[in-house]
Design a protein around this motif. Structure first.
Motif, PDB file in Angstrom:
ATOM      1  N   GLY A 106       0.304   9.868 -12.004  1.00 44.31           N
ATOM      2  CA  GLY A 106       0.313  11.118 -11.232  1.00 44.31           C
ATOM      3  C   GLY A 106       0.321  10.865  -9.733  1.00 44.31           C
ATOM      4  O   GLY A 106       0.996  11.560  -8.972  1.00 44.31           O
ATOM      5  N   MET A 107      -0.412   9.831  -9.314  1.00 44.71           N
ATOM      6  CA  MET A 107      -0.483   9.516  -7.881  1.00 44.71           C
ATOM      7  C   MET A 107       0.862   9.006  -7.360  1.00 44.71           C
ATOM      8  O   MET A 107       1.267   9.309  -6.233  1.00 44.71           O
ATOM      9  N   TYR A 108       1.568   8.220  -8.195  1.00 42.69           N
ATOM     10  CA  TYR A 108       2.908   7.758  -7.839  1.00 42.69           C
ATOM     11  C   TYR A 108       3.792   8.954  -7.521  1.00 42.69           C
ATOM     12  O   TYR A 108       4.467   9.005  -6.503  1.00 42.69           O
ATOM     13  N   VAL A 109       3.778   9.912  -8.453  1.00 41.48           N
ATOM     14  CA  VAL A 109       4.671  11.052  -8.320  1.00 41.48           C
ATOM     15  C   VAL A 109       4.280  11.908  -7.117  1.00 41.48           C
ATOM     16  O   VAL A 109       5.143  12.392  -6.390  1.00 41.48           O
ATOM     17  N   ARG A 110       2.966  12.038  -6.870  1.00 42.54           N
ATOM     18  CA  ARG A 110       2.518  12.831  -5.732  1.00 42.54           C
ATOM     19  C   ARG A 110       3.022  12.243  -4.423  1.00 42.54           C
ATOM     20  O   ARG A 110       3.530  12.944  -3.545  1.00 42.54           O
ATOM     21  N   GLU A 167       1.801  11.161   8.874  1.00 39.43           N
ATOM     22  CA  GLU A 167       0.510  11.821   8.649  1.00 39.43           C
ATOM     23  C   GLU A 167       0.635  13.057   7.759  1.00 39.43           C
ATOM     24  O   GLU A 167      -0.216  13.318   6.916  1.00 39.43           O
ATOM     25  N   GLU A 168       1.730  13.817   7.945  1.00 37.22           N
ATOM     26  CA  GLU A 168       1.953  14.995   7.103  1.00 37.22           C
ATOM     27  C   GLU A 168       2.136  14.597   5.645  1.00 37.22           C
ATOM     28  O   GLU A 168       1.627  15.259   4.734  1.00 37.22           O
ATOM     29  N   ILE A 169       2.876  13.495   5.446  1.00 36.94           N
ATOM     30  CA  ILE A 169       3.128  13.023   4.079  1.00 36.94           C
ATOM     31  C   ILE A 169       1.803  12.633   3.424  1.00 36.94           C
ATOM     32  O   ILE A 169       1.506  13.025   2.293  1.00 36.94           O
ATOM     33  N   ILE A 170       0.978  11.907   4.186  1.00 33.75           N
ATOM     34  CA  ILE A 170      -0.309  11.445   3.654  1.00 33.75           C
ATOM     35  C   ILE A 170      -1.206  12.651   3.339  1.00 33.75           C
ATOM     36  O   ILE A 170      -1.840  12.706   2.280  1.00 33.75           O
ATOM     37  N   ALA A 171      -1.191  13.639   4.220  1.00 31.33           N
ATOM     38  CA  ALA A 171      -2.018  14.827   4.002  1.00 31.33           C
ATOM     39  C   ALA A 171      -1.581  15.567   2.744  1.00 31.33           C
ATOM     40  O   ALA A 171      -2.411  15.977   1.923  1.00 31.33           O
ATOM     41  N   PHE A 172      -0.276  15.701   2.558  1.00 31.89           N
ATOM     42  CA  PHE A 172       0.203  16.452   1.397  1.00 31.89           C
ATOM     43  C   PHE A 172      -0.049  15.697   0.090  1.00 31.89           C
ATOM     44  O   PHE A 172      -0.455  16.282  -0.914  1.00 31.89           O
ATOM     45  N   ALA A 173       0.167  14.371   0.108  1.00 32.65           N
ATOM     46  CA  ALA A 173      -0.026  13.582  -1.112  1.00 32.65           C
ATOM     47  C   ALA A 173      -1.507  13.587  -1.514  1.00 32.65           C
ATOM     48  O   ALA A 173      -1.833  13.482  -2.694  1.00 32.65           O
ATOM     49  N   THR A 186       0.839  -1.202   0.000  1.00 27.90           N
ATOM     50  CA  THR A 186       0.000   0.000   0.000  1.00 27.90           C
ATOM     51  C   THR A 186       0.876   1.256   0.000  1.00 27.90           C
ATOM     52  O   THR A 186       2.087   1.191   0.258  1.00 27.90           O
ATOM     53  N   GLY A 187       0.233   2.383  -0.272  1.00 30.07           N
ATOM     54  CA  GLY A 187       0.948   3.654  -0.240  1.00 30.07           C
ATOM     55  C   GLY A 187       1.561   3.899   1.130  1.00 30.07           C
ATOM     56  O   GLY A 187       2.708   4.320   1.252  1.00 30.07           O
TER      57      GLY A 187
END
Lengths: 256, 283
Positions: free
Chosen positions: A162-166, A140-146, A116-117
């Motif tokens: 696009g989601m990979y790169v985000r 959590e910050e990473i998940i929020a930003f992505a 999973t991501g």
């Protein structure tokens, strides 16, 4: 220019760095190697062609500098960036780096597609040298930003490019380094994400001790960098003020 | 050169010392364990039986092979199938070290191109995964053998203190297997035909070892030298002696394994020293 400043923070000192790599990599065979080792000639000898990707280059980058690398495709910009990061080995010379480096290259690779991501945040964070604890603190910050919504708990094979790169961008920019090495990552995601990404970059650059940037966007270079280095054939052509170097570079392009 | 406290300093000039390399390995140990666990999870993800497959797999193969081979070799099914089972899990691990090991560095390309991770992390990651599968197979073997003893009256003891030999055996298997995986991983980076050749080589090694074939065949005078140096045979012996024959493994077999492991690791370390990072252009 700034190399005479005595620096106590992050610093990069490159002395006559040389990086050659083999061109005929796909043509090497076991047969040739075995017979070669036994002293037999195996047909016409292939010239061992090497590319001098970085050619006797010296450069000192001190704290607070934001250096942009410009030049044609194949000038050695990305290779130099990866050599500073330690991904490519030096053939000769030396590179001395003080400070934690963070590279943003190939944001779409280095993921486990079946995981999973959320799990991949851990793997990628570990692969760029952070500890499990440091990664959990920023998760959590990473998940929020992505901003991937419920996709963060789905296997990454279900993600769009696009989601990979985000996700890659979020991981690499929330696990910060004092030295940022960035290679052409601004084309990522949709317009909304690009805007946030550029804003995030500005924040990071404010805090980072050193930035080394490769991009073909000269406008972005001028707005972000305090120094431009023009490279050609693995060597340095010109080093100095962004506007001056960009002008000379553009003039030479027009003349060519 | 003074270094501020709390900052990292790296100086790169060509090759690094073994000590520096081990330090780098230690820094990336979490990555190795996490990726190994990711491999295990992805192997059984989306299947309802999950990790139980690692136990069903050797069991099903054992039953299949034993039905055919017991008839062919005129053997008693129950006892023969225990022999086959023990050979299967051991051989599955050895063959996996080589066949999966060959791809281990290439499959880490995405990580290796991002950061200066020691390449040796990746064969070890693969070998950790294989070792866990081996231990699960061993658990299945223990259950199967117990069933054969209890329900079909096979004349063996269920468990003795000799089973503790499993610990050094599994450790030795991991040591030799990881050296082989490292060697083939580096060879396969430069010479991609290596993987194909290795599969043939491993098949030949299988035929030349008492994996399923009776051990007595290898006592033939024609095979004296081969039997004396064959590492797979030595592993079959040290594994079966305590478990099937109720006796401690022989020193002779440990010596064979020890020599193979020492030579293999010497080669693996030299290859790592020569190739790590230089071969990034081939990944």
């Amino acid at each position: 220019m700034s190399s005479n400043v005595v620096s106590t923070g992050p610093r990069i000192i490159i002395r006559r760095a040389q990086l050659d790599y083999p061109l005929v990599r796909d043509r090497s065979s076991i047969k040739a190697a075995l017979f070669g080792a036994l002293g037999f000639k195996t047909g016409p000898t292939i010239d061992k062609k090497v590319v001098h990707a970085v050619n006797s280059l010296s450069l000192t980058i001190n704290r607070g500098e934001r250096v942009g690398l410009i030049g044609h495709n194949g000038a050695g910009k990305s290779t130099l960036l990866r050599t500073i990061a330690g991904v490519y080995p030096l053939t000769d010379g030396s590179i001395e780096v003080t400070g934690r480096m963070q590279g943003l290259f190939d944001l779409g690779t280095g993921f486990e597609a079946e995981a999973t991501g959320r799990e991949n945040i851990m793997y990628r964070g570990l692969s760029i040298g952070f500890s499990p604890k440091q990664i959990r603190e920023r998760e959590e910050e990473i998940i929020a930003f992505a901003d991937l919504g419920e996709f963060i708990d789905l296997p990454m094979r279900t993600y769009s490019a696009g989601m990979y790169v985000r996700l890659g961008f979020a991981i690499s920019t929330y696990l910060e380094g004092e030295i940022l090495l960035i290679d052409e990552v601004f084309g990522a995601g949709d317009a909304n994400f690009q805007e946030r990404a550029i804003r995030r970059m500005h924040e990071l650059i404010e805090r980072a001790g050193i930035l080394v940037l490769v991009t073909h966007d000269l406008g972005l270079m001028r707005s972000l960098c305090t120094r431009l280095v023009w490279m050609s054939g693995g060597q340095m052509v010109l080093d100095g003020d962004p506007n001056e170097v960009a002008e000379v570079y553009l003039r030479s392009m027009r003349a060519a | 050169m003074s270094v501020q406290s709390g900052t990292l300093q790296t100086v790169r000039v060509g090759r690094m010392s073994l000590w520096t390399y081990l330090g780098a390995m230690w820094r990336y140990r979490h990555l190795m364990f996490h990726l190994a666990s990711a491999d295990l999870q992805s192997r059984f993800r989306r299947s309802s039986l999950g990790v139980v497959w690692a136990m069903i797999h050797p069991l099903a193969f054992t039953v299949l092979y034993s039905i055919v081979l017991a008839n062919l070799f005129k053997q008693e099914f129950t006892e023969f199938s225990i022999y086959v089972f023990s050979g299967f899990i051991l051989w599955d691990a050895i063959a996996s070290f080589v066949n999966l090991g060959a791809m281990s560095i290439i499959s880490g390309a995405g990580y290796l191109k991002q950061a200066p991770i020691p390449m040796l992390i990746f064969p070890l990651r693969t070998c950790l995964t294989i070792s866990v599968v081996f231990l699960l197979g061993l658990a299945a073997f223990f259950l199967y053998r117990t069933g054969m003893i209890v329900f079909f009256g096979v004349d063996q003891q269920i468990a003795t203190i000799l089973w503790l030999w499993i610990i050094p055996i599994a450790g030795a298997l991991f040591l030799l297997g990881s050296a082989w995986a490292t060697i083939v991983a580096f060879v396969n980076l430069k010479y991609r035909d290596a993987q194909q050749m290795l599969m043939i080589l491993m098949q030949a090694l299988w035929f030349a070892s008492p994996v399923f074939f009776a051990r007595e065949i290898f006592d033939s005078p024609n095979l004296t030298l081969w039997t004396a140096i064959n590492p797979v045979l030595a592993f079959c012996d040290v594994f079966r002696d305590p478990i099937l024959h109720g006796q401690a493994p022989e020193l002779r077999d440990w010596i064979v394994i020890g020599i193979w492991t020492a030579i293999s690791w010497a080669i693996a370390l030299v290859m790592t020293a020569i190739n790590d990072r230089k071969s990034i252009h081939y990944v």
